[in-house]
Design an enzyme around this catalytic site. Structure first.
Site, PDB file in Angstrom:
ATOM      1  N   TYR A 112    -102.903   6.822 -72.444  1.00  0.00           N
ATOM      2  CA  TYR A 112    -102.502   6.362 -73.771  1.00  0.00           C
ATOM      3  C   TYR A 112    -103.387   7.036 -74.816  1.00  0.00           C
ATOM      4  O   TYR A 112    -104.534   6.648 -75.020  1.00  0.00           O
ATOM      5  CB  TYR A 112    -102.640   4.842 -73.834  1.00  0.00           C
ATOM      6  CG  TYR A 112    -101.988   4.185 -75.037  1.00  0.00           C
ATOM      7  CD1 TYR A 112    -101.341   4.924 -76.020  1.00  0.00           C
ATOM      8  CD2 TYR A 112    -102.013   2.805 -75.179  1.00  0.00           C
ATOM      9  CE1 TYR A 112    -100.747   4.317 -77.106  1.00  0.00           C
ATOM     10  CE2 TYR A 112    -101.419   2.176 -76.260  1.00  0.00           C
ATOM     11  CZ  TYR A 112    -100.786   2.936 -77.223  1.00  0.00           C
ATOM     12  OH  TYR A 112    -100.204   2.324 -78.304  1.00  0.00           O
ATOM     13  N   LYS A 142     -98.802   9.009 -73.286  1.00  0.00           N
ATOM     14  CA  LYS A 142     -98.121   8.417 -74.435  1.00  0.00           C
ATOM     15  C   LYS A 142     -98.874   8.919 -75.656  1.00  0.00           C
ATOM     16  O   LYS A 142    -100.037   8.587 -75.855  1.00  0.00           O
ATOM     17  CB  LYS A 142     -98.134   6.894 -74.387  1.00  0.00           C
ATOM     18  CG  LYS A 142     -97.402   6.257 -75.566  1.00  0.00           C
ATOM     19  CD  LYS A 142     -97.386   4.744 -75.446  1.00  0.00           C
ATOM     20  CE  LYS A 142     -96.526   4.124 -76.543  1.00  0.00           C
ATOM     21  NZ  LYS A 142     -97.070   4.328 -77.899  1.00  0.00           N
TER      22      LYS A 142
END
EC number: 4.1.3.3
Length: 267
Positions: A112, A142
């Site tokens: 992330y 992400k």
């Protein structure tokens, strides 16, 4: 947006959206495990892809959450970087994620990248290039950043073997991760349907409604506390208030949001 390895495409089981369950350190471990278990149960009927964020706490707790996520059958794991002893090089980040991946060796792992919150702003193209073959369960990242140049460079990483997924249905993507889906899912579904019908003008009009509603919601506070107030007002689910150190809206500001949402014909 997410960047993933084309060689290991993740199956997105919902019709339009992936449920991404993001949990941070305000919740204790037992709560995070309990909520994960409930989402896995719910997804058996909704057929959603459950991606659980296991980072945001000391490494031993991250590993415990990763092991638990795999044991209960999540579809994939998302992980923030170490937030105290922050990695400063791709090598350090790779080592951290390798340890996390070993705790859940059968579950796809994504990193992330959200530097505005974590303070970790490692070049993602360099990280993706250097990570090849070093983290067995690694499937991609992400990418949450306004640095579009960095995103474009990440897209070209590893000789172009990564694909970029943006929340832009006009580009042909049919999956998205969006916090507003918790509050106003109908708008995103309507946008997708309009694009599928080649009705760009209708999609833009609905997008404007969603943008206006989001602006009303976030006008007087941080995203999490304001989102909770909005969910309590708009949805049948009472999610309560945010926990410290987050600051909740006053009664006056909550009432202002309610009146403004009525003016936008959301309520």
């Amino acid at each position: 947006m997410m960047i993933r390895d084309k060689r290991r495409t993740l199956a997105l089981h919902s019709e339009a959206f992936v449920h991404q369950y993001l949990m941070f350190s305000i919740k204790i471990l037992a709560e995070r495990k309990s909520v994960t278990e409930e989402w896995v149960k719910a997804a058996k009927s909704t057929k959603q892809h459950v991606m659980v964020q296991v980072g945001g706490c000391p490494l031993p707790d991250v590993l415990e959450l990763a092991k638990h996520a795999e044991q209960v059958g999540v579809d994939s794991i998302l992980c923030l970087p170490e937030l105290y002893f922050k990695p400063s090089t791709p090598h350090e980040l790779i080592n951290y994620l390798k340890i996390v991946g070993e705790a859940a060796p059968k579950t796809p792992l994504l990193y992330y990248h959200i530097p505005a919150w974590t303070g970790v702003n490692i070049n993602m193209a360099n990280f993706l290039n250097e990570s090849v073959g070093k983290i067995p369960t690694f499937h991609g990242i992400k990418y949450t950043s306004n640095d579009l140049d960095g995103g474009a460079a990440a897209l070209r990483a590893n000789d172009g073997k990564y694909a970029l997924l943006a929340a832009a249905f006009t580009l042909g993507f049919d999956s998205a991760i969006a916090t507003t889906l918790n509050i106003l899912p109908q708008y995103s579904v309507q946008i997708l349907n309009a694009i599928n019908d080649s009705n760009v003008e209708e999609a833009r009009a609905i997008q404007n409604k969603l943008t206006a509603a989001s602006s009303v919601i976030t006008k007087n506070g941080a995203w999490v506390p304001t989102m909770k107030v909005a969910m309590n007002l708009i949805t049948p689910i009472n999610v309560g208030l945010a926990r410290p150190p987050l600051q909740n809206l006053t009664t006056e500001l909550s009432n202002e949001m309610q009146n403004s949402l009525k003016a936008e014909a959301v309520l």
